[in-house]
Design a protein around this motif. Structure first.
Motif, PDB file in Angstrom:
ATOM      1  N   VAL A   1      -8.255  -4.999   2.512  1.00 49.45           N
ATOM      2  CA  VAL A   1      -8.025  -3.588   2.197  1.00 49.45           C
ATOM      3  C   VAL A   1      -7.005  -3.463   1.069  1.00 49.45           C
ATOM      4  O   VAL A   1      -7.183  -2.673   0.130  1.00 49.45           O
ATOM      5  CB  VAL A   1      -7.555  -2.826   3.453  1.00 49.45           C
TER       6      VAL A   1
ATOM      7  N   TRP B   1       2.249   1.735  -3.489  1.00 53.59           N
ATOM      8  CA  TRP B   1       1.221   2.183  -4.433  1.00 53.59           C
ATOM      9  C   TRP B   1       0.953   3.673  -4.281  1.00 53.59           C
ATOM     10  O   TRP B   1       0.828   4.408  -5.257  1.00 53.59           O
ATOM     11  CB  TRP B   1      -0.039   1.354  -4.228  1.00 53.59           C
TER      12      TRP B   1
ATOM     13  N   TRP C   1       0.172  11.776   1.966  1.00 52.68           N
ATOM     14  CA  TRP C   1      -0.291  10.598   2.703  1.00 52.68           C
ATOM     15  C   TRP C   1       0.656  10.291   3.859  1.00 52.68           C
ATOM     16  O   TRP C   1       1.815  10.684   3.858  1.00 52.68           O
ATOM     17  CB  TRP C   1      -0.436   9.387   1.785  1.00 52.68           C
TER      18      TRP C   1
ATOM     19  N   LEU D   1      -7.664   4.555   5.161  1.00 53.58           N
ATOM     20  CA  LEU D   1      -7.619   3.094   5.066  1.00 53.58           C
ATOM     21  C   LEU D   1      -7.348   2.546   6.455  1.00 53.58           C
ATOM     22  O   LEU D   1      -6.383   2.958   7.110  1.00 53.58           O
ATOM     23  CB  LEU D   1      -6.512   2.648   4.106  1.00 53.58           C
TER      24      LEU D   1
ATOM     25  N   LEU E   1     -14.085   7.471  -2.748  1.00 52.70           N
ATOM     26  CA  LEU E   1     -13.249   6.276  -2.850  1.00 52.70           C
ATOM     27  C   LEU E   1     -13.343   5.672  -4.251  1.00 52.70           C
ATOM     28  O   LEU E   1     -12.333   5.256  -4.832  1.00 52.70           O
ATOM     29  CB  LEU E   1     -13.675   5.258  -1.787  1.00 52.70           C
TER      30      LEU E   1
ATOM     31  N   ILE F   1       0.838  -1.198   0.000  1.00 55.66           N
ATOM     32  CA  ILE F   1       0.000   0.000   0.000  1.00 55.66           C
ATOM     33  C   ILE F   1       0.873   1.248   0.000  1.00 55.66           C
ATOM     34  O   ILE F   1       0.629   2.206  -0.744  1.00 55.66           O
ATOM     35  CB  ILE F   1      -0.967  -0.019   1.194  1.00 55.66           C
TER      36      ILE F   1
ATOM     37  N   TRP G   1     -11.295   7.714  -6.595  1.00 49.79           N
ATOM     38  CA  TRP G   1      -9.877   7.337  -6.475  1.00 49.79           C
ATOM     39  C   TRP G   1      -9.593   6.063  -7.257  1.00 49.79           C
ATOM     40  O   TRP G   1      -8.644   5.999  -8.051  1.00 49.79           O
ATOM     41  CB  TRP G   1      -9.506   7.159  -5.004  1.00 49.79           C
ATOM     42  N   LEU G   2     -10.373   5.032  -7.032  1.00 53.83           N
ATOM     43  CA  LEU G   2     -10.107   3.727  -7.638  1.00 53.83           C
ATOM     44  C   LEU G   2     -10.185   3.783  -9.160  1.00 53.83           C
ATOM     45  O   LEU G   2      -9.461   3.062  -9.866  1.00 53.83           O
ATOM     46  CB  LEU G   2     -11.078   2.680  -7.088  1.00 53.83           C
TER      47      LEU G   2
ATOM     48  N   PHE H   1      -7.883  -1.864  -2.559  1.00 50.45           N
ATOM     49  CA  PHE H   1      -7.160  -0.660  -2.961  1.00 50.45           C
ATOM     50  C   PHE H   1      -6.450  -0.865  -4.297  1.00 50.45           C
ATOM     51  O   PHE H   1      -6.213   0.090  -5.026  1.00 50.45           O
ATOM     52  CB  PHE H   1      -6.174  -0.277  -1.868  1.00 50.45           C
ATOM     53  N   TYR H   2      -6.127  -2.103  -4.610  1.00 51.37           N
ATOM     54  CA  TYR H   2      -5.556  -2.442  -5.916  1.00 51.37           C
ATOM     55  C   TYR H   2      -6.630  -2.895  -6.907  1.00 51.37           C
ATOM     56  O   TYR H   2      -6.308  -3.450  -7.937  1.00 51.37           O
ATOM     57  CB  TYR H   2      -4.509  -3.554  -5.758  1.00 51.37           C
ATOM     58  N   ARG H   3      -7.880  -2.672  -6.566  1.00 52.64           N
ATOM     59  CA  ARG H   3      -9.020  -2.998  -7.440  1.00 52.64           C
ATOM     60  C   ARG H   3      -9.112  -4.486  -7.740  1.00 52.64           C
ATOM     61  O   ARG H   3      -9.568  -4.894  -8.799  1.00 52.64           O
ATOM     62  CB  ARG H   3      -8.963  -2.195  -8.740  1.00 52.64           C
TER      63      ARG H   3
ATOM     64  N   LEU I   1     -12.209   3.220   4.405  1.00 49.85           N
ATOM     65  CA  LEU I   1     -12.309   1.827   3.973  1.00 49.85           C
ATOM     66  C   LEU I   1     -11.747   0.973   5.091  1.00 49.85           C
ATOM     67  O   LEU I   1     -10.571   1.096   5.450  1.00 49.85           O
ATOM     68  CB  LEU I   1     -11.518   1.609   2.680  1.00 49.85           C
TER      69      LEU I   1
END
Length: 262
Positions: A228, A158, A210, A186, A252, A155, A255-256, A232-234, A221
């Protein structure tokens, strides 16, 4: 944010290659479509992943000063016979881990992210494998887990990649992730005192900001760390039963839709 040790990434690459090989040899249908990469079959996913590892191995071993075209990578597409994929993956993993261990974390090697070191590639390939092994497990209908320190670092990485794309790629969709006053939290519900598995992502008028921590945000989330990570990586839908979305879900989803690496 502190990186994991170089040897930890090397160990994880070897471990994840072994787990990917286990999917290949489990009797799974290699022609099945990968639901999280719908343009690929499971066989194509395996070949792509192994090819990426071979590409990095060549660059690290030769101390490449510029990008090496993928068509110059020996055995980059893997064997013609799908029955030989397991042996090819095993050799691929051994070659890459040996090259990375020999180079150590600080050897100069070209990279696309402004961090031209072998250490960048150890981290990147550990997480490339972590996520694509999830793709393979989902396609094969098999369970998936990942070590907490690796999941949390994936995470972190990313978020760094999204910030890098915002800063350096003018037409990347991540540049739309702007506008002060909005934030994402998150929250891994199975985090520990030793592993601070919470993140706050703030939108600004320039780049995202961040940090690890627990703070109120526009949307949160929540769920187990592995869930999670995959969301977050779909790789996991937000409606999955192990996940909870609190607040402005649309942010959210926004973002995705625009942070779509990998």
């Amino acid at each position: 944010m502190t990186l994991l040790a170089h040897d930890r990434y090397c160990d994880e690459i070897a471990h994840q290659v072994g787990l990917l090989r286990a999917v290949v040899t489990s009797g799974a249908d290699l022609s099945v479509t990968v639901p999280t990469c719908p343009d690929w079959s499971l066989e194509r996913l395996v070949r792509h992943t192994g090819g990426a590892l071979r590409w990095v191995e060549l660059m690290v071993r030769t101390r490449a000063e510029k990008e090496v075209p993928e068509d110059q990578v020996p055995s980059g597409d893997g064997p013609e016979d799908a029955g030989e994929l397991d042996a090819w993956l095993a050799e691929t993993g051994d070659l890459l881990v040996a090259a990375l261990r020999e180079a150590g974390p600080d050897t100069a090697v070209w990279s696309w992210a402004g961090i031209p070191t072998s250490g960048f590639w150890a981290r990147r390939m550990a997480h490339e494998l972590t996520i694509h092994r999830a793709d393979a497990a989902l396609a094969a209908g098999q369970p998936y887990e990942v070590a907490p320190d690796i999941a949390a670092d994936a995470i972190d990485e990313w978020l760094q990649i999204v910030e890098f794309a915002q800063r350096t790629i003018p037409d990347d969709e991540s540049r739309e992730l702007r506008g002060a006053g909005r934030s994402i939290h998150l929250h891994a519900t199975d985090g520990t005192a030793e592993l601070d598995a919470e993140w706050v992502i703030e939108f600004t008028d320039d780049l995202i900001v961040w940090r690890r921590g627990h703070e109120k945000a526009t949307v949160a989330l929540r769920g187990p760390l592995t869930a999670v990570l995959l969301a977050f990586y779909r790789r996991l839908p937000l409606d999955s039963p192990e996940l909870e979305v609190l607040g402005e879900r649309e942010l959210l989803e926004f973002w995705l839709e625009r942070a779509s690496f990998g």
